[in-house]
Design a protein around this motif. Structure first.
Motif, PDB file in Angstrom:
ATOM      1  N   ARG A 102      33.213  32.514  72.851  1.00  0.00           N
ATOM      2  CA  ARG A 102      31.939  31.787  72.859  1.00  0.00           C
ATOM      3  C   ARG A 102      31.173  32.011  71.557  1.00  0.00           C
ATOM      4  N   ARG A 103      31.144  33.271  71.081  1.00  0.00           N
ATOM      5  CA  ARG A 103      30.393  33.556  69.863  1.00  0.00           C
ATOM      6  C   ARG A 103      31.055  32.922  68.635  1.00  0.00           C
ATOM      7  N   SER A 104      32.385  32.881  68.598  1.00  0.00           N
ATOM      8  CA  SER A 104      33.078  32.243  67.469  1.00  0.00           C
ATOM      9  C   SER A 104      32.746  30.758  67.411  1.00  0.00           C
ATOM     10  N   PHE A 105      32.771  30.105  68.562  1.00  0.00           N
ATOM     11  CA  PHE A 105      32.425  28.683  68.612  1.00  0.00           C
ATOM     12  C   PHE A 105      31.024  28.458  68.058  1.00  0.00           C
ATOM     13  N   ALA A 106      30.050  29.210  68.584  1.00  0.00           N
ATOM     14  CA  ALA A 106      28.657  29.014  68.194  1.00  0.00           C
ATOM     15  C   ALA A 106      28.444  29.298  66.709  1.00  0.00           C
ATOM     16  N   THR A 107      29.087  30.355  66.196  1.00  0.00           N
ATOM     17  CA  THR A 107      28.889  30.757  64.800  1.00  0.00           C
ATOM     18  C   THR A 107      29.616  29.827  63.833  1.00  0.00           C
ATOM     19  N   ASN A 108      30.855  29.490  64.155  1.00  0.00           N
ATOM     20  CA  ASN A 108      31.661  28.678  63.241  1.00  0.00           C
ATOM     21  C   ASN A 108      31.107  27.268  63.055  1.00  0.00           C
ATOM     22  N   PHE A 109      30.562  26.692  64.105  1.00  0.00           N
ATOM     23  CA  PHE A 109      30.085  25.313  64.023  1.00  0.00           C
ATOM     24  C   PHE A 109      28.591  25.212  63.712  1.00  0.00           C
ATOM     25  N   TYR A 110      27.892  26.360  63.717  1.00  0.00           N
ATOM     26  CA  TYR A 110      26.471  26.336  63.398  1.00  0.00           C
ATOM     27  C   TYR A 110      26.253  25.892  61.956  1.00  0.00           C
ATOM     28  N   GLY A 111      25.318  24.980  61.777  1.00  0.00           N
ATOM     29  CA  GLY A 111      25.006  24.487  60.440  1.00  0.00           C
ATOM     30  C   GLY A 111      25.753  23.223  60.089  1.00  0.00           C
ATOM     31  N   ASP A 112      26.953  23.062  60.640  1.00  0.00           N
ATOM     32  CA  ASP A 112      27.707  21.831  60.399  1.00  0.00           C
ATOM     33  C   ASP A 112      27.333  20.746  61.405  1.00  0.00           C
ATOM     34  N   TYR A 113      26.784  21.158  62.519  1.00  0.00           N
ATOM     35  CA  TYR A 113      26.407  20.220  63.568  1.00  0.00           C
ATOM     36  C   TYR A 113      25.038  20.611  64.115  1.00  0.00           C
ATOM     37  N   PRO A 114      24.286  19.652  64.605  1.00  0.00           N
ATOM     38  CA  PRO A 114      22.933  19.952  65.101  1.00  0.00           C
ATOM     39  C   PRO A 114      22.959  21.051  66.164  1.00  0.00           C
ATOM     40  N   THR A 115      22.048  21.987  66.029  1.00  0.00           N
ATOM     41  CA  THR A 115      21.986  23.115  66.958  1.00  0.00           C
ATOM     42  C   THR A 115      21.853  22.672  68.413  1.00  0.00           C
ATOM     43  N   PRO A 116      21.005  21.674  68.737  1.00  0.00           N
ATOM     44  CA  PRO A 116      20.904  21.245  70.151  1.00  0.00           C
ATOM     45  C   PRO A 116      22.241  20.804  70.734  1.00  0.00           C
ATOM     46  N   LEU A 117      23.106  20.202  69.890  1.00  0.00           N
ATOM     47  CA  LEU A 117      24.431  19.783  70.366  1.00  0.00           C
ATOM     48  C   LEU A 117      25.263  20.999  70.743  1.00  0.00           C
ATOM     49  N   LEU A 118      25.227  22.027  69.899  1.00  0.00           N
ATOM     50  CA  LEU A 118      25.969  23.246  70.193  1.00  0.00           C
ATOM     51  C   LEU A 118      25.402  23.951  71.414  1.00  0.00           C
ATOM     52  N   MET A 119      24.080  23.937  71.552  1.00  0.00           N
ATOM     53  CA  MET A 119      23.436  24.579  72.706  1.00  0.00           C
ATOM     54  C   MET A 119      23.836  23.909  74.013  1.00  0.00           C
ATOM     55  N   GLN A 120      24.055  22.598  73.972  1.00  0.00           N
ATOM     56  CA  GLN A 120      24.507  21.901  75.175  1.00  0.00           C
ATOM     57  C   GLN A 120      25.863  22.424  75.630  1.00  0.00           C
ATOM     58  N   VAL A 121      26.691  22.857  74.686  1.00  0.00           N
ATOM     59  CA  VAL A 121      28.019  23.376  75.010  1.00  0.00           C
ATOM     60  C   VAL A 121      27.937  24.838  75.453  1.00  0.00           C
ATOM     61  N   THR A 122      27.203  25.675  74.707  1.00  0.00           N
ATOM     62  CA  THR A 122      27.148  27.105  75.037  1.00  0.00           C
ATOM     63  C   THR A 122      26.273  27.387  76.248  1.00  0.00           C
ATOM     64  N   GLY A 123      25.302  26.494  76.516  1.00  0.00           N
ATOM     65  CA  GLY A 123      24.427  26.699  77.666  1.00  0.00           C
ATOM     66  C   GLY A 123      23.178  27.492  77.358  1.00  0.00           C
ATOM     67  N   HIS A 124      22.871  27.758  76.072  1.00  0.00           N
ATOM     68  CA  HIS A 124      21.638  28.454  75.738  1.00  0.00           C
ATOM     69  C   HIS A 124      20.434  27.556  76.022  1.00  0.00           C
ATOM     70  N   SER A 125      19.362  28.161  76.528  1.00  0.00           N
ATOM     71  CA  SER A 125      18.179  27.385  76.928  1.00  0.00           C
ATOM     72  C   SER A 125      17.243  27.105  75.766  1.00  0.00           C
ATOM     73  N   THR A 126      17.165  28.013  74.811  1.00  0.00           N
ATOM     74  CA  THR A 126      16.254  27.839  73.687  1.00  0.00           C
ATOM     75  C   THR A 126      16.985  28.082  72.373  1.00  0.00           C
ATOM     76  N   GLU A 127      16.439  27.499  71.290  1.00  0.00           N
ATOM     77  CA  GLU A 127      17.038  27.698  69.974  1.00  0.00           C
ATOM     78  C   GLU A 127      16.909  29.155  69.545  1.00  0.00           C
ATOM     79  N   LYS A 128      15.807  29.795  69.942  1.00  0.00           N
ATOM     80  CA  LYS A 128      15.616  31.202  69.604  1.00  0.00           C
ATOM     81  C   LYS A 128      16.729  32.047  70.199  1.00  0.00           C
ATOM     82  N   GLN A 129      17.075  31.807  71.466  1.00  0.00           N
ATOM     83  CA  GLN A 129      18.169  32.538  72.116  1.00  0.00           C
ATOM     84  C   GLN A 129      19.491  32.295  71.381  1.00  0.00           C
TER      85      GLN A 129
END
Length: 439
Positions: free
Chosen positions: A372-399
């Motif tokens: 899960r952490r590799s997915f979130a870290t590797n794709f962060y910055g290349d794709y909008p954060t809200p899109l990644l959050m929809q996949v990981t299930g995080h509720s807030t950008e801060k989290q």
């Protein structure tokens, strides 16, 4: 038919002093290893006590009344303890003292100003607080978490010989509780920090419901010790894909690991995937699931790397494997793939059941959470954060940002960085293939 508890408590009395007004102690034996002695609340002159019968000698009316009171006390305490054994209550000397106090009317039963009692009340209300889809799973996980913390407080009470009230939870309580959890219970600092945050949450709920709290409650704060974020880079994932593995179990674990790095789910959701989670709409293919922890419905486009693994297995996911075996096998996979760089981290010790911090080769620190952490870290910055959050299930950008170890940036800086990466992205090989949104 009434089922008897596995163990039946034995309750008797002792006089352990020669003073004129000696305490009559109650001796509670659960088994050979668990024997407790506490003051019964009754006094006697040792001259009027029979060590043989363990009862007052019947010389006058007052001694007869004392014997009668002790008999009633013994019956009531025995019933309370045996009922507790039937329901798997954790019995300690402190708990027994609380029951003695209840019998004598010194404390009110289930008074909500008692800290552990309010934990029971908070736990009782937790299912009502969960409002999302799949909240049964969410509330169940939360109940387990708060029951664990409640038990730590019970153990702390037994260690200190005190019963704590909600209003006792101030800075001094926090410091002593932290010291107990660290030095006596040998818990990790991040675990302790979480426990303090959850404890404060319960006390603030008590305050809302009219229970008196400590004036320093707002100053009671949890904490997080920054730990090394272990991830697999795209290059490391490619190395793992290309390594020659001989054991079928390692091949299977390797396939789950790679899938996990491209779908960003917790191991509890990853390893339960079946063909029923594969859906198609308008010619597009997705993995659809309900996250066990959050109850959120997640829909993930199938990445070409994942699609390749599924095609290799004739459209099936790898075969089932337990989380424990998965954690063991992916370390072997990482070792064979040559992930030997030296990094800081915590390695679990099977004997002590604790993590030992130090410097280890990377493969030694790989666990299921790396997916899960590799997915979130590797794709962060290349794709909008809200899109990644929809996949990981995080509720807030801060989290989300805390999870991947990134500082929280202002929106202008984030947009500037996104445009810069978008320009670089056009010049390099695409790692994540975006599919158009299904209608």
């Amino acid at each position: 038919m009434c089922l008897l508890p596995t163990f039946m408590a034995t309750v008797s009395f002792e006089v352990r002093s020669n003073s004129e007004n000696a305490n009559i102690y109650v001796r509670v034996s659960i088994d050979r290893k668990n024997v407790y002695r506490r003051k019964s609340g009754y006094l006697i002159n040792p001259k009027n006590w029979s060590p043989k019968t363990k009862q007052p000698i019947q010389r006058d009316e007052s001694l007869k009344r004392l014997k009668s009171n002790l008999d009633k006390f013994k019956i009531r305490l025995t019933d309370i303890i045996n009922n507790a054994l039937e329901t798997n209550v954790h019995i300690t000397g402190h708990w027994i003292q609380e029951q003695i106090d209840l019998i004598h009317g010194k404390v009110q039963p289930k008074a909500l100003d008692v800290l552990v009692n309010y934990f029971d009340e908070y736990i009782r209300k937790l299912p009502l607080k969960a409002t999302t889809i799949g909240s049964d799973n969410k509330s169940s996980a939360a109940i387990t978490k708060y029951k664990t913390i409640k038990q730590k407080i019970i153990d702390f009470q037994d260690h200190t010989g005190k019963t704590f009230l909600v209003k006792d939870v101030g800075v001094d309580f926090r410091d002593k509780f932290v010291s107990y959890l660290k030095d006596i219970d040998k818990l990790g600092l991040n675990t302790i920090g979480r426990y303090i945050r959850f404890l404060k949450t319960v006390c603030r709920d008590a305050k809302i419901n009219g229970i008196e709290t400590h004036f320093q409650l707002d100053a009671v704060k949890g904490f997080t010790k920054k730990a090394e974020k272990i991830i697999l880079t795209f290059d490391e994932i490619e190395s793992i894909q290309g390594v020659d593995l001989q054991r079928e179990a390692l091949i299977n674990a390797r396939d789950w690991l790679i899938i996990g790095c491209y779908i960003g789910q917790r191991v509890s959701d990853l390893l339960t995937l079946t063909n029923e989670n594969l859906v198609s709409r308008n010619g597009l293919h997705f993995i659809e699931l309900i996250q066990k922890k959050t109850g959120k419905i997640v829909e993930i486009p199938i990445h070409p790397v994942v699609e390749e693994i599924l095609e290799k297995k004739e459209g099936n996911f790898p075969y089932k494997i337990s989380a424990q075996r998965f954690n063991e096998y992916i370390k072997d996979v990482g070792r064979i793939a040559g992930l030997t760089s030296q990094i800081k981290g915590g390695k679990f010790d099977k004997e002590t059941k604790r993590k030992n911090n130090g410097v280890y080769q990377k493969w030694e620190l790989i666990t299921s959470h790396v997916c899960r952490r590799s997915f979130a870290t590797n794709f962060y910055g290349d794709y909008p954060t809200p899109l990644l959050m929809q996949v990981t299930g995080h509720s807030t950008e801060k989290q989300f940002l805390e999870y991947i170890g990134k500082p929280e940036l202002n929106h202008a800086q984030q947009l500037a960085e996104f445009w810069a990466k978008e320009a670089r992205f056009a010049k390099k090989k695409t790692h994540l293939k975006i599919v158009k949104t299904a209608k």
